[in-house]
Design a protein around this motif. Sequence first.
Motif, PDB file in Angstrom:
ATOM      1  N   ALA A  19      43.036  42.106  39.163  1.00  0.00           N
ATOM      2  CA  ALA A  19      43.203  40.644  39.220  1.00  0.00           C
ATOM      3  C   ALA A  19      44.056  40.254  40.431  1.00  0.00           C
ATOM      4  O   ALA A  19      43.728  39.315  41.156  1.00  0.00           O
ATOM      5  N   PHE A  20      45.138  41.006  40.666  1.00  0.00           N
ATOM      6  CA  PHE A  20      46.004  40.657  41.786  1.00  0.00           C
ATOM      7  C   PHE A  20      45.416  41.094  43.123  1.00  0.00           C
ATOM      8  O   PHE A  20      45.819  40.595  44.165  1.00  0.00           O
ATOM      9  N   VAL A  22      42.595  40.235  43.865  1.00  0.00           N
ATOM     10  CA  VAL A  22      41.890  39.000  44.236  1.00  0.00           C
ATOM     11  C   VAL A  22      42.876  37.835  44.378  1.00  0.00           C
ATOM     12  O   VAL A  22      42.949  37.176  45.404  1.00  0.00           O
ATOM     13  N   LEU A  23      43.671  37.604  43.327  1.00  0.00           N
ATOM     14  CA  LEU A  23      44.538  36.419  43.310  1.00  0.00           C
ATOM     15  C   LEU A  23      45.830  36.622  44.084  1.00  0.00           C
ATOM     16  O   LEU A  23      46.506  35.646  44.418  1.00  0.00           O
TER      17      LEU A  23
ATOM     18  N   PHE B  20      51.053  30.070  43.047  1.00  0.00           N
ATOM     19  CA  PHE B  20      50.424  30.993  43.985  1.00  0.00           C
ATOM     20  C   PHE B  20      51.309  31.267  45.185  1.00  0.00           C
ATOM     21  O   PHE B  20      51.109  32.262  45.879  1.00  0.00           O
ATOM     22  N   LEU B  23      52.837  34.270  43.206  1.00  0.00           N
ATOM     23  CA  LEU B  23      51.919  35.330  42.764  1.00  0.00           C
ATOM     24  C   LEU B  23      50.821  35.624  43.778  1.00  0.00           C
ATOM     25  O   LEU B  23      50.180  36.673  43.703  1.00  0.00           O
ATOM     26  N   GLY B  24      50.623  34.691  44.715  1.00  0.00           N
ATOM     27  CA  GLY B  24      49.619  34.916  45.740  1.00  0.00           C
ATOM     28  C   GLY B  24      50.214  35.692  46.907  1.00  0.00           C
ATOM     29  O   GLY B  24      49.747  35.617  48.025  1.00  0.00           O
ATOM     30  N   MET B  30      52.490  42.295  40.290  1.00  0.00           N
ATOM     31  CA  MET B  30      52.565  43.650  39.757  1.00  0.00           C
ATOM     32  C   MET B  30      54.007  44.048  39.436  1.00  0.00           C
ATOM     33  O   MET B  30      54.256  44.744  38.447  1.00  0.00           O
ATOM     34  N   LEU B 100      45.277  37.103  32.202  1.00  0.00           N
ATOM     35  CA  LEU B 100      44.724  37.404  33.516  1.00  0.00           C
ATOM     36  C   LEU B 100      44.107  38.799  33.524  1.00  0.00           C
ATOM     37  O   LEU B 100      43.024  39.015  34.072  1.00  0.00           O
ATOM     38  N   TRP B 103      40.858  38.668  31.607  1.00  0.00           N
ATOM     39  CA  TRP B 103      39.806  38.060  32.448  1.00  0.00           C
ATOM     40  C   TRP B 103      39.277  39.079  33.459  1.00  0.00           C
ATOM     41  O   TRP B 103      38.068  39.229  33.623  1.00  0.00           O
ATOM     42  N   ALA B 104      40.181  39.771  34.131  1.00  0.00           N
ATOM     43  CA  ALA B 104      39.769  40.741  35.156  1.00  0.00           C
ATOM     44  C   ALA B 104      38.964  41.873  34.526  1.00  0.00           C
ATOM     45  O   ALA B 104      37.992  42.352  35.105  1.00  0.00           O
ATOM     46  N   LEU B 108      35.852  41.243  36.540  1.00  0.00           N
ATOM     47  CA  LEU B 108      36.013  41.934  37.835  1.00  0.00           C
ATOM     48  C   LEU B 108      35.725  43.419  37.690  1.00  0.00           C
ATOM     49  O   LEU B 108      36.161  44.219  38.502  1.00  0.00           O
TER      50      LEU B 108
END
Lengths: 112, 112
Positions: A19-20, A22-23, B20, B23-24, B30, B100, B103-104, B108
Amino acid sequence: MTEAVANSTRTCDASLTRAFGVLGKRWNGMILSVLSDGPASFSEVRRAVGGITDSVLSDRLTELAGLELVRRSVSEGPPVSVHYELTDGGRALLPVLDQLGAWAHTHLEHSA
Amino acid sequence: MTEAVANSTRTCDASLTRAFGVLGKRWNGMILSVLSDGPASFSEVRRAVGGITDSVLSDRLTELAGLELVRRSVSEGPPVSVHYELTDGGRALLPVLDQLGAWAHTHLEHSA
């Protein structure tokens, strides 16, 4: 603080790492969030995200399409128009983004 | 695809932009996730995150501490030991990280 904690083997959850992947890349989350309102053209996405260059946005949209989170669709014209929209996978992220926004509203209020 | 969508004013939610901003940025999510298991030393965090250099991890921990998501605590020894742990604000992110990851896991699975 405890021995048990100090000795435990920690690993970062594989799904979260993905996930990270990507995000945790600048702009990707914001692009997905912008598309939550519905299909948008390249320039609409660029304006809404703000501060992103054409070439970076183009790379990101290609990457997100490769991950099947965004779909590029061409409407035959005239004039021909290209739109970007979320796939089911991209849309499934929206409730998580809502929660993330709520968390930031409460816990990141004082940051820049 | 519709005129209404094409003409709507899109803005990226301010809270999500802030989220973001944190976290972006590579590693931050992580690191927070790794600390969800409890307090950890610098080298435990580094091992669990994997692939991060000392200097980048040091910068990230300082940044996360500045945002009050992580707390650095020193236990008087001997030997003196330093641990990093989540604050209430950091811990409040954990349910979102769980979602999250879920979802991944579903969406993903086929990415690298």
